[in-house]
Design a protein around this motif. Sequence first.
Motif, PDB file in Angstrom:
ATOM      1  N   MET A 144       0.818  -1.211   0.000  1.00  0.00           N
ATOM      2  CA  MET A 144       0.000   0.000   0.000  1.00  0.00           C
ATOM      3  C   MET A 144       0.854   1.263   0.000  1.00  0.00           C
ATOM      4  SD  MET A 144      -3.140  -0.845  -0.293  1.00  0.00           S
ATOM      5  CE  MET A 144      -4.027   0.632   0.202  1.00  0.00           C
TER       6      MET A 144
ATOM      7  N   LEU B  98     -11.450   5.627   2.210  1.00  0.00           N
ATOM      8  CA  LEU B  98     -10.564   4.495   2.460  1.00  0.00           C
ATOM      9  C   LEU B  98     -10.056   4.575   3.885  1.00  0.00           C
ATOM     10  CD1 LEU B  98      -8.864   2.105   1.212  1.00  0.00           C
ATOM     11  CD2 LEU B  98      -7.086   3.804   0.780  1.00  0.00           C
TER      12      LEU B  98
ATOM     13  N   VAL C 295      -4.662   2.350   6.518  1.00  0.00           N
ATOM     14  CA  VAL C 295      -4.114   1.035   6.242  1.00  0.00           C
ATOM     15  C   VAL C 295      -2.629   1.030   6.557  1.00  0.00           C
ATOM     16  CG1 VAL C 295      -5.805   0.432   4.475  1.00  0.00           C
ATOM     17  CG2 VAL C 295      -3.721   1.628   3.818  1.00  0.00           C
ATOM     18  N   ASP C 296      -2.120  -0.135   6.821  1.00  0.00           N
ATOM     19  CA  ASP C 296      -0.692  -0.322   7.042  1.00  0.00           C
ATOM     20  C   ASP C 296       0.028  -0.173   5.706  1.00  0.00           C
ATOM     21  OD1 ASP C 296       1.876  -1.194   7.551  1.00  0.00           O
ATOM     22  OD2 ASP C 296       1.268  -3.065   8.539  1.00  0.00           O
TER      23      ASP C 296
ATOM     24  N   GLU D 137       1.146  -3.384   4.117  1.00  0.00           N
ATOM     25  CA  GLU D 137       0.194  -4.440   3.769  1.00  0.00           C
ATOM     26  C   GLU D 137       0.104  -4.574   2.253  1.00  0.00           C
ATOM     27  OE1 GLU D 137      -4.384  -5.921   4.677  1.00  0.00           O
ATOM     28  OE2 GLU D 137      -3.818  -3.862   5.134  1.00  0.00           O
TER      29      GLU D 137
ATOM     30  N   SER E 139      -1.313  -4.637  -1.321  1.00  0.00           N
ATOM     31  CA  SER E 139      -2.497  -3.975  -1.871  1.00  0.00           C
ATOM     32  C   SER E 139      -3.555  -4.990  -2.270  1.00  0.00           C
ATOM     33  CB  SER E 139      -2.108  -3.109  -3.064  1.00  0.00           C
ATOM     34  OG  SER E 139      -1.545  -3.907  -4.099  1.00  0.00           O
TER      35      SER E 139
ATOM     36  N   ALA F  32      -5.512  -5.299   1.059  1.00  0.00           N
ATOM     37  CA  ALA F  32      -6.147  -4.110   1.620  1.00  0.00           C
ATOM     38  C   ALA F  32      -7.255  -3.559   0.726  1.00  0.00           C
ATOM     39  CB  ALA F  32      -5.099  -3.037   1.882  1.00  0.00           C
TER      40      ALA F  32
ATOM     41  N   ARG G 239     -10.440  -5.774   0.503  1.00  0.00           N
ATOM     42  CA  ARG G 239     -11.184  -5.691   1.762  1.00  0.00           C
ATOM     43  C   ARG G 239     -12.031  -4.418   1.802  1.00  0.00           C
ATOM     44  NH1 ARG G 239      -7.114  -6.084   4.954  1.00  0.00           N
ATOM     45  NH2 ARG G 239      -6.865  -3.873   5.477  1.00  0.00           N
ATOM     46  N   TYR G 240     -11.456  -3.326   1.339  1.00  0.00           N
ATOM     47  CA  TYR G 240     -12.176  -2.052   1.263  1.00  0.00           C
ATOM     48  C   TYR G 240     -13.338  -2.140   0.284  1.00  0.00           C
ATOM     49  CZ  TYR G 240     -12.742   2.907  -0.169  1.00  0.00           C
ATOM     50  OH  TYR G 240     -13.222   4.149  -0.499  1.00  0.00           O
TER      51      TYR G 240
END
Length: 392
Positions: A87, A101, A104-105, A108, A110, A113, A116-117
Amino acid sequence: MSDATPVPVRRRSPTARRATVVAIGAGQAGLSAAHHLARRGFGSALDDPDPDPHPEAADDDERTLVVLDADDHPGGAWQHRWESLRMGTVNGIFDLPGMPLPPVDPDEPSRDAVPRYFAAYEERERLPIVRPVRVTAVRAVDDDPGGDLLVETSAGTWLTRAVVNATGTWNTPVVPDVPGRELFAGLQRHSRDYGRASDFAGRRVAIVGGGISAVQLLEEVSRVATTLWYTRREPVFLDHDFTQSLDGVDVERRVAADAAEGRPPASIVSYTGLGWTSYAVEARRRGVLTRRPMFTALGPHHVVEADGSSTSVDAVIWATGFRADLDHLDPLRLRGPLGGVPLVGTRARADERVHLIGYGPSQSTVGANRAGRAAAIALVQRLGAGTGAARR
């Protein structure tokens, strides 16, 4: 033959289901369009689960929507990205409309992440998405230019008054037709199918392409392998922020002009140039950001350099981009003489029933958001508001 009359089906499927609008694809563009159509009174076409034996008798005042997505899970193309794309290094992820959004880490992947979003967005918005459904063809039902379209899919057919195409490019990778490519005995992968750098450990790897993905993969693979970077043109690195450049008025105007003329969409980098991203800077620091002119041929274990010499390689990564995934629209004959689909805004110039988003000037995520809204507004103007109650 873009000026020819679309080939009609001339019959209605007895098991077709009906939706006023069928959106194809549930990536950023498709979700944006679905959001804006729902806000304007388009309800779910999934409320009646059974095919209508007489779809032409449907209440034309009830505006409905369905989104057909070819993937098994939410996330669009993001769910297929390589694991090391984090990300903190991806370019230009913008919020979906109406739902920021979440934090996020940056480390992580992409591919975890972003899907999931998207999944959270689909659940919150209660969007009428069906998956996995692959659209195989879109055809005119008859000769009436304002009549219905038949959307043929792997899971039956839909009759609709309009199509919003948001299929992107992920399923249509481009590999140059280099002489000898079929004779090469080493490993070949397009960036679409790139897994991880360890797959190339200890090899001599030719990385082909002058865009963002090529530079990312060059920096990563060069940590475990000997890399050789090939491009057709000398890459242009500019001291700018990629997302700001992409959103710039001049760039947007140039891309829109090409789309209006029907030129096939070019890569974003061809308009913006390459930015000095963290991975580009690191590749330069380690001395691997050294470009060679494109090789002219492949042998079983080597490339033929532009000067005629031979260089041994064990693998080739084709970071050579994608083309728009539009073959299912071919029965409508939307393409112009230049090979692309000429647009008026988001609408296909040759057929007012078809809107293309995530295409041409709306390839970026922020552009996809805008195009989804623009397509929804245009469709409401064409179809009328209907009696469907807006959900928000």
